[in-house]
Design an enzyme around this catalytic site. Structure first.
Site, PDB file in Angstrom:
ATOM      1  N   THR A   1     -55.441 -61.256  31.089  1.00  0.00           N
ATOM      2  CA  THR A   1     -54.174 -60.640  30.409  1.00  0.00           C
ATOM      3  C   THR A   1     -53.983 -59.239  30.517  1.00  0.00           C
ATOM      4  O   THR A   1     -53.160 -58.714  30.408  1.00  0.00           O
ATOM      5  CB  THR A   1     -53.988 -61.619  29.234  1.00  0.00           C
ATOM      6  OG1 THR A   1     -55.095 -61.328  28.248  1.00  0.00           O
ATOM      7  CG2 THR A   1     -53.738 -63.009  29.561  1.00  0.00           C
ATOM      8  N   THR A   2     -55.154 -58.806  30.184  1.00  0.00           N
ATOM      9  CA  THR A   2     -55.478 -57.280  30.063  1.00  0.00           C
ATOM     10  C   THR A   2     -55.346 -56.531  31.490  1.00  0.00           C
ATOM     11  O   THR A   2     -54.471 -55.583  31.632  1.00  0.00           O
ATOM     12  CB  THR A   2     -56.607 -56.585  29.213  1.00  0.00           C
ATOM     13  OG1 THR A   2     -56.663 -57.581  28.134  1.00  0.00           O
ATOM     14  CG2 THR A   2     -56.319 -55.322  28.831  1.00  0.00           C
TER      15      THR A   2
ATOM     16  N   ASP B   1     -57.440 -59.251  22.900  1.00  0.00           N
ATOM     17  CA  ASP B   1     -56.727 -60.034  23.952  1.00  0.00           C
ATOM     18  C   ASP B   1     -55.367 -59.407  24.240  1.00  0.00           C
ATOM     19  O   ASP B   1     -54.541 -59.310  23.501  1.00  0.00           O
ATOM     20  CB  ASP B   1     -56.423 -61.665  23.314  1.00  0.00           C
ATOM     21  CG  ASP B   1     -56.101 -62.428  24.440  1.00  0.00           C
ATOM     22  OD1 ASP B   1     -56.618 -62.652  25.599  1.00  0.00           O
ATOM     23  OD2 ASP B   1     -54.841 -63.154  24.126  1.00  0.00           O
TER      24      ASP B   1
ATOM     25  N   ASP C   1     -59.491 -68.375  25.787  1.00  0.00           N
ATOM     26  CA  ASP C   1     -59.866 -67.672  27.034  1.00  0.00           C
ATOM     27  C   ASP C   1     -61.136 -68.455  27.769  1.00  0.00           C
ATOM     28  O   ASP C   1     -60.827 -68.891  28.629  1.00  0.00           O
ATOM     29  CB  ASP C   1     -60.335 -66.064  26.944  1.00  0.00           C
ATOM     30  CG  ASP C   1     -58.986 -65.532  26.764  1.00  0.00           C
ATOM     31  OD1 ASP C   1     -57.901 -65.991  26.365  1.00  0.00           O
ATOM     32  OD2 ASP C   1     -58.932 -64.327  27.026  1.00  0.00           O
TER      33      ASP C   1
HETATM   34  P1  ADP Z   1     -59.008 -59.586  30.443  1.00  0.00           P
HETATM   35  O1  ADP Z   1     -58.021 -59.770  29.224  1.00  0.00           O
HETATM   36  O2  ADP Z   1     -58.016 -58.957  31.517  1.00  0.00           O
HETATM   37  O3  ADP Z   1     -59.799 -60.667  30.855  1.00  0.00           O
HETATM   38  P2  ADP Z   1     -61.055 -58.158  29.484  1.00  0.00           P
HETATM   39  O4  ADP Z   1     -61.316 -57.288  28.062  1.00  0.00           O
HETATM   40  O5  ADP Z   1     -61.664 -59.541  28.972  1.00  0.00           O
HETATM   41  O6  ADP Z   1     -59.731 -58.280  29.851  1.00  0.00           O
HETATM   42  O7  ADP Z   1     -61.997 -57.560  30.558  1.00  0.00           O
HETATM   43  C1  ADP Z   1     -62.221 -58.361  31.794  1.00  0.00           C
HETATM   44  C2  ADP Z   1     -62.862 -57.057  32.851  1.00  0.00           C
HETATM   45  O8  ADP Z   1     -64.114 -56.987  32.382  1.00  0.00           O
HETATM   46  C3  ADP Z   1     -63.359 -57.967  34.177  1.00  0.00           C
HETATM   47  O9  ADP Z   1     -62.824 -57.048  35.240  1.00  0.00           O
HETATM   48  C4  ADP Z   1     -64.513 -58.280  34.160  1.00  0.00           C
HETATM   49  O10 ADP Z   1     -65.040 -58.318  35.501  1.00  0.00           O
HETATM   50  C5  ADP Z   1     -65.106 -57.104  33.360  1.00  0.00           C
HETATM   51  N1  ADP Z   1     -66.513 -57.635  32.568  1.00  0.00           N
HETATM   52  C6  ADP Z   1     -66.531 -58.450  31.668  1.00  0.00           C
HETATM   53  N2  ADP Z   1     -67.918 -58.607  31.578  1.00  0.00           N
HETATM   54  C7  ADP Z   1     -68.583 -57.593  32.152  1.00  0.00           C
HETATM   55  C8  ADP Z   1     -70.011 -57.042  32.091  1.00  0.00           C
HETATM   56  N3  ADP Z   1     -71.010 -57.609  31.637  1.00  0.00           N
HETATM   57  N4  ADP Z   1     -70.117 -56.167  33.094  1.00  0.00           N
HETATM   58  C9  ADP Z   1     -69.130 -55.338  33.948  1.00  0.00           C
HETATM   59  N5  ADP Z   1     -68.048 -55.869  33.752  1.00  0.00           N
HETATM   60  C10 ADP Z   1     -67.697 -56.977  33.051  1.00  0.00           C
HETATM   61 MG    MG Z   2     -61.213 -61.650  29.615  1.00  0.00          MG
END
Ligand code: ADP
Ligand code: MG
Length: 535
Positions: free
Chosen positions: A102-103, A69, A400
């Site tokens: 958040t990332t 996270d 989240d």
């Molecule tokens: P954050 O803390 O910003 O939510 P994450 O590590 O949760 O960061 O990553 C979120 C990103 O990953 C988003 O841009 C989301 O659209 C993308 N994402 C999540 N699941 C998938 C998936 N199955 N295929 C492609 N992209 C994905």
């Molecule tokens: Mg996320």
């Protein structure tokens, strides 16, 4: 440099440039700040997306946290630089408002800074860059509304909500059982949601964890869990339609105070005293039974004899329950806390449809579940896991997911994930750049390039060729006008995020772009860094 002497004749050196040394001005200041911001963003970049890496952080006292996270990583990192702290704040405000993304927000800010550096090097004034970014962010936010879709759900069909929560969870360590956790999160949110007012009070969802078991054993309890067991092992483990007496007074015969003197010199007298004590307690039990209680929850203890008697009279009891839990039980069951035994009346009893004791593992670990409570919509998510770190990370990931479900209830617009929304915005912003005649045009185009860095990071983290993948998807979006084509991170075989069911909330995505732009504008406008001189 000059040599001087103090009043004791000791020499010391005065460095004349001292003030200038700890001070950065103009372009140097901006470049130093940009570098600091970029450094933070670079750390988070590898954590983005479903194939993102996790970070292990050790606190000064040796505690280890493993997390994916963004907000948590930055929170636990010990950053010293002021600009880096701004990035930490950025991630925190996304966490505070939206809960997810958040990332992504930090990666986006890092990309904007990187582009800004290039513009500054070309001699464009920072204020013009900031203005250009502002215009571009407005275009992007508007475009997001354009490509957003309403998505329907109701209490009977929760599948769409579950899918969105699964997108959030897929990037976390717990993605192994994202289906279970997403369903739990959605059910929990719906249990406490006020669908008419479109509001959710997340405080009503209590998240508890206990080490042991599997992550799959995590469950949603419609009620309260107390880490206590029945006072006697032979008492019933399951009480239906429980009427609960909640006592904060001692549940035993009064002890003779030290001031009083009881002379017992014959066997008969002792027998009488014993009989009386027994009767006193028997009366107490009878009183509880008379008012209709089928379970006694007591803040104090009672001795083994009393315990035995309770078992005998078939009145289950729980002893040594903490004050906080007692209060929660009272709220949930609609009961009253009874501080004096004489005050016990039928109206003061709490009601619960089911009270049961559940044991865990091979140890004598038991917990009390109070379910189907009369008064409250409060629910508890009970997390199981192999170790404490896992449970903590599960709590954060669930947070989240809960936030995403709440955001959808507030506003049910969604955009597609996997970088598809960013690519679509990038195309729109780039196309709009020609409409601006001034120098801002360059900044707007740079903004569009910065938007591409999210899908690039996703592709890179999934082991794909970033530039080739991105340009292929972008071409497809332009040719076919399909704003839902993104990066196929999990190698499913299609980059259509509609088919893959990868959504994000519209407000979350908009907030990411707005917040990132705000922070970058702020950093660009700093041209003088004055730090306290060091001694
Ligand atoms: P954050 O803390 O910003 O939510 P994450 O590590 O949760 O960061 O990553 C979120 C990103 O990953 C988003 O841009 C989301 O659209 C993308 N994402 C999540 N699941 C998938 C998936 N199955 N295929 C492609 N992209 C994905
Ligand atoms: Mg996320």
């Amino acid at each position: 440099m000059a040599l001087a002497f103090d009043e004791y004749g000791r020499p010391f050196i005065i460095i004349k440039e001292q003030e200038q040394k700890s001070r950065l001005r103009g372009l140097d200041a901006q470049k130093a700040n940009i570098n600091a911001g970029k450094a933070v963003a670079r750390i988070l970049r590898t954590s983005l997306g479903p194939k993102g890496m996790d970070k292990m952080l050790q606190s000064p006292d040796g505690d280890v946290t493993i997390t994916n996270d963004g907000a948590t990583i930055l929170e636990q990192m010990d950053v010293d630089n002021q600009i880096a702290k701004l990035m930490v704040e950025l991630s925190r405000s996304q966490d505070y408002e939206i809960g997810d993304g958040t990332t992504g927000v930090v990666v986006m800010a890092g990309a904007l800074l990187e582009q800004a550096e290039k513009l500054l090097e070309r001699g464009i004034h920072p204020v013009r860059v900031a203005e250009g970014y502002e215009m571009a962010s407005r275009i992007a936010v508007e475009h997001l509304e354009h490509i957003a879709q309403k998505f329907d759900f109701n209490v009977t069909n929760i599948e769409p909500l579950v899918q969105t929560c699964m997108t959030t969870l897929s990037s976390k360590i717990v993605n192994r059982c994202k289906q279970t956790l997403a369903e739990i999160a959605v059910k929990a949110v719906l249990a406490v949601a006020d669908l008419e007012r479109k509001d959710v009070n997340l405080d009503l969802i209590k998240v508890e964890g206990k080490v042991g078991g599997k992550l799959e054993d995590t469950e949603l309890v419609y009620g309260i869990i107390v880490d206590k067991d029945m006072s006697h092992p032979q008492m019933p483990k399951r009480i239906e339609d429980a009427k609960i007496a909640i006592l904060t007074c001692p549940f035993e015969p009064p002890k003779p105070k030290t001031k009083h003197k009881v002379d017992i010199d014959t066997v008969e007298k002792f027998q009488t005293l014993r009989q009386q004590e027994l009767k006193y307690f028997d009366d107490m039990v009878q009183k509880c039974k008379d008012v209709g209680a089928t379970l006694v929850i007591c803040q104090w203890g009672f001795d083994d004899e009393a315990n035995h008697l309770l078992m005998h009279r078939n009145l289950p009891a729980v002893r040594w329950v903490g004050g906080v839990e007692l209060e929660l039980i009272a709220i949930a069951t609609g009961g009253r806390i009874v501080p004096r035994f004489q005050e016990l009346t039928p109206e003061k009893l709490g009601r619960a449809g089911l009270v049961r004791e559940k044991s865990f593992g091979t140890t004598k670990d038991r917990m009390l579940y109070i379910e189907q409570c009369a008064n409250s919509r409060a629910v508890t998510i009970f997390i199981r896991g192999g170790n404490k770190m896992m449970i903590e990370e599960t709590k954060r990931s669930l947070h989240d997911a809960l936030c995403v479900a709440r955001n959808l209830i507030r506003n049910n617009s969604i955009v597609y994930g996997g970088g598809s929304a960013e690519i679509s915005c990038s195309i729109a912003v780039d196309a709009a750049a020609y409409r601006y005649p001034g120098v801002e045009q360059y900044a707007i185009r740079s903004f569009s390039e910065a938007l591409d860095s999210i899908p690039m990071a996703l592709a890179e983290n999934s082991g794909l060729q970033p530039i080739e993948t991105l340009s292929a998807v972008k071409l497809q979006q332009i040719k076919e006008n399909t704003p839902f084509c993104g990066i196929d991170c999990n190698d499913v075989g299609t980059n259509n995020m509609q088919e893959q069911n990868v959504f994000e909330t519209l407000i979350g995505k908009q907030q990411q772009i707005l917040l990132a732009t705000q922070v970058v504008k702020m950093i660009l406008k700093i041209d003088d860094v004055i730090s306290p001189s060091e001694y």
